[in-house]
Design a protein around this motif. Structure first.
Motif, mmCIF file in Angstrom:
data_model
loop_
_atom_site.group_PDB
_atom_site.id
_atom_site.type_symbol
_atom_site.label_atom_id
_atom_site.label_comp_id
_atom_site.label_asym_id
_atom_site.label_seq_id
_atom_site.Cartn_x
_atom_site.Cartn_y
_atom_site.Cartn_z
ATOM 1 N N TYR A 84 -8.215 2.878 13.237
ATOM 2 C CA TYR A 84 -8.237 1.622 12.479
ATOM 3 C C TYR A 84 -9.320 0.665 12.953
ATOM 4 O O TYR A 84 -9.599 0.588 14.156
ATOM 5 N N HIS B 74 3.481 -1.320 9.167
ATOM 6 C CA HIS B 74 2.227 -0.773 8.642
ATOM 7 C C HIS B 74 1.883 -1.436 7.305
ATOM 8 O O HIS B 74 0.752 -1.853 7.062
ATOM 9 N N LYS B 75 2.921 -1.563 6.456
ATOM 10 C CA LYS B 75 2.721 -2.232 5.158
ATOM 11 C C LYS B 75 2.185 -3.640 5.354
ATOM 12 O O LYS B 75 1.215 -4.062 4.729
ATOM 13 N N ALA C 277 -7.608 9.257 9.834
ATOM 14 C CA ALA C 277 -6.194 9.391 10.211
ATOM 15 C C ALA C 277 -5.996 8.837 11.614
ATOM 16 O O ALA C 277 -6.680 9.248 12.555
ATOM 17 N N PRO D 186 0.840 -1.203 0.000
ATOM 18 C CA PRO D 186 0.000 0.000 0.000
ATOM 19 C C PRO D 186 0.870 1.246 0.000
ATOM 20 O O PRO D 186 1.841 1.332 0.747
ATOM 21 N N LYS D 187 0.509 2.200 -0.859
ATOM 22 C CA LYS D 187 1.359 3.391 -1.044
ATOM 23 C C LYS D 187 1.445 4.247 0.214
ATOM 24 O O LYS D 187 2.455 4.866 0.481
ATOM 25 N N GLU D 188 0.352 4.261 0.988
ATOM 26 C CA GLU D 188 0.318 5.187 2.126
ATOM 27 C C GLU D 188 1.219 4.754 3.278
ATOM 28 O O GLU D 188 1.484 5.526 4.186
ATOM 29 N N ALA D 189 1.714 3.480 3.237
ATOM 30 C CA ALA D 189 2.466 2.974 4.391
ATOM 31 C C ALA D 189 3.958 3.231 4.226
ATOM 32 O O ALA D 189 4.557 2.857 3.221
ATOM 33 N N GLU D 190 4.561 3.856 5.239
ATOM 34 C CA GLU D 190 5.985 4.187 5.155
ATOM 35 C C GLU D 190 6.872 3.140 5.803
ATOM 36 O O GLU D 190 8.032 3.010 5.459
ATOM 37 N N ARG E 243 0.882 8.624 12.549
ATOM 38 C CA ARG E 243 1.594 8.013 11.420
ATOM 39 C C ARG E 243 2.065 6.614 11.778
ATOM 40 O O ARG E 243 1.965 6.191 12.936
ATOM 41 N N ARG F 84 0.616 14.503 14.439
ATOM 42 C CA ARG F 84 1.053 13.756 13.270
ATOM 43 C C ARG F 84 0.858 12.257 13.497
ATOM 44 O O ARG F 84 1.811 11.544 13.810
ATOM 45 N N GLN G 99 -7.737 1.214 7.698
ATOM 46 C CA GLN G 99 -7.785 2.593 8.191
ATOM 47 C C GLN G 99 -9.178 3.183 7.999
ATOM 48 O O GLN G 99 -9.773 3.039 6.932
#
Ligand code: P5A
Length: 441
Positions: A40, A23-24, A37, A15-19, A146, A144, A34
């Motif tokens: 979950y 999380h990925k 923000a 998933p693109k949103e996971a850094e 994240r 933030r 999610q």
């Protein structure tokens, strides 16, 4: 559980949103989704892990003498006005009004409410010490949010609160929680290093954070490498033995370990030889505080002492990030193929792979083993879907169950299954009729 009947929405791509990797992987395995923000939904696979972590935390709190309660998530503002934190907490607190226009809030922590519960319930020093805890959702409107569940806005915390007559007794309560944390995290396969910490909005005099080392951690840490040689889990402890408990705390606090906020480079260089200095990053999975009478005084939590005088009680609070731990454990334990669950927190212990769905003998052998394992109380996820073998192996590696049992027509002719250890990658052939005894321990 049969995979054909389960709800585990696997994502093929990252998933693109996971850094960060946890999380990925949590999104890819269909553990969470999610909703907003930092907020979950926990899907079946994720919830199983969350519940296992919660249960380990509960057992170790009980063992250390803490008593479980459950307070509401929504709190009236009045008590927070008395302690002075209603204004002090600022924007991180989610404020709500009820239909009568009364100020309410979604609890970011529970010092005020538990102190008031204690105040009403205990009048005499004879009823001390007490430690009350709950495992409840919190809301903090983080600037933030994240890294998935690592820094959420709604998250699950275990929070305990101790009440004592004297500073010394309070120190013992603090020490008991300190030692129980070492044991709690060790049971999950983690070494969580205690480090002296700042007290922030909770306040108080004494405080330690417990951090696990991981490249993606939010804090920079400096520590003595001999921490690795400590006995983290097998030591026996009698929580009533004040000196024995203090000794463990001394052993763990006498070595240098600090986050960047508390780090003192000169002291570090003095106390730790160059070849033992480890710098890295850490994830804070627990945080304990001793704050004396900070809440008991304004909230009137007083008890009658042995001399008949009324005195405010000495308190501390003790937090564990239960939902954060799910991500933290993944950060500490994964490879390119996916998660590697330590057995005590794994969603299932065994993944059973049927290599040839539709083949009568293979189906029958898998079915028989699946039912026998279930009967013996072994958590087993049976991949009974009509899919390619490669896809099945990939899914099992991704979701990281500790053991894979692979049954196909070829081995079956000799009564053999293949058993794979997810962590080491080792494979061995095992007689199918020995598998139940092997996993039902
Ligand atoms: C101790 C218990 C407290 O709130 N009051 C009651 C004290 N401490 S704390 O450090 O602020 O939080 C305790 C632990 O909760 C986890 N945590 C979080 N987890 C996920 N998302 C968040 N936004 C978050 N904030 C705190 C951490 O593990 C922390 O140690």
């Amino acid at each position: 559980m049969r995979l054909s009947q389960y709800f585990m929405p696997i994502l093929r791509d990252d998933p693109k949103e996971a850094e960060i990797v946890s999380h990925k992987l949590m999104l890819r395995c269909g553990m969470i989704r999610q909703e907003a923000a930092g907020s979950y939904s926990w899907l079946p696979l994720g919830l199983r892990v969350l519940r296992k972590i919660e249960q380990i935390v509960r057992e170790e709190q009980n063992r250390a003498g803490a008593l479980e309660v459950l307070m509401p998530t929504i709190q009236p503002a009045d008590l927070w006005r008395k302690s002075g934190r209603y204004d002090a907490y600022g924007k991180e607190m989610l404020r709500i009004k009820d239909r009568h226009d009364r100020d309410m809030l979604y609890g970011p922590t529970n010092e005020e409410m538990i102190t008031d519960i204690f105040r009403q319930g205990v009048q005499s020093y004879k009823e001390l010490p007490r430690n009350l805890y709950h495992i409840q959702w919190k809301f903090r409107d983080e600037v933030r949010p994240r890294f998935g569940v690592m820094r959420g806005r709604e998250f699950l915390m275990k929070d305990a609160y101790s009440f004592d007559l004297t500073r010394e007794a309070g120190q013992h309560s603090y020490n008991k929680m300190f030692v129980s944390y070492l044991k709690t995290f060790a049971r999950m396969g983690l070494k969580a290093v205690p480090m002296r910490a700042e007290t922030g909005p909770i306040g108080g005099k004494d405080s330690h954070e417990f951090l696990i080392l991981a490249d993606t951690g939010e804090s920079e840490v400096f520590l003595d490498s001999t921490f690795h040689d400590m006995d983290w889990s097998t030591f026996e402890i009698d929580y009533d033995n004040v000196d024995a408990v203090a000794k463990v705390v001394d052993e763990f606090t006498s070595k240098y370990a600090a986050t960047s906020e508390m780090h003192d480079q000169a002291d570090y260089e003095k106390r730790v030889p160059a070849d033992r200095r480890v710098t890295g990053r850490g994830i804070e999975v627990g945080h304990i505080f001793f704050f004396g009478t900070k809440y008991s005084e304004p909230l009137g939590a007083v008890v009658q002492g042995p001399d008949g005088k009324m005195v405010p009680v000495q308190s501390g609070s003790y937090g564990i990030g239960v939902s954060r731990l799910v991500g933290g454990i993944i950060e500490a334990s994964h490879d390119e193929a996916g998660i590697i669950w330590p057995e005590p927190v794994a969603p299932f212990k065994v993944g059973l792979i049927n290599l040839k769905v539709g083949d009568a003998d293979t189906d029958a052998a898998c079915e028989k083993l699946y039912k026998a394992l279930e009967t013996r109380g072994v958590d087993v996820l049976y991949d009974d879907r009509d899919e390619r073998a490669g896809a099945k192996f990939g899914t099992m590696d991704l979701i990281g169950l500790p053991w894979q049992v692979i049954i196909g027509p070829r081995g079956l002719k000799d009564g053999i299954a293949e058993v794979k250890n997810r962590k080491t990658g080792e494979r061995e052939n095992v007689a199918i009729d020995q598998l139940v005894a092997r996993f039902a321990t």
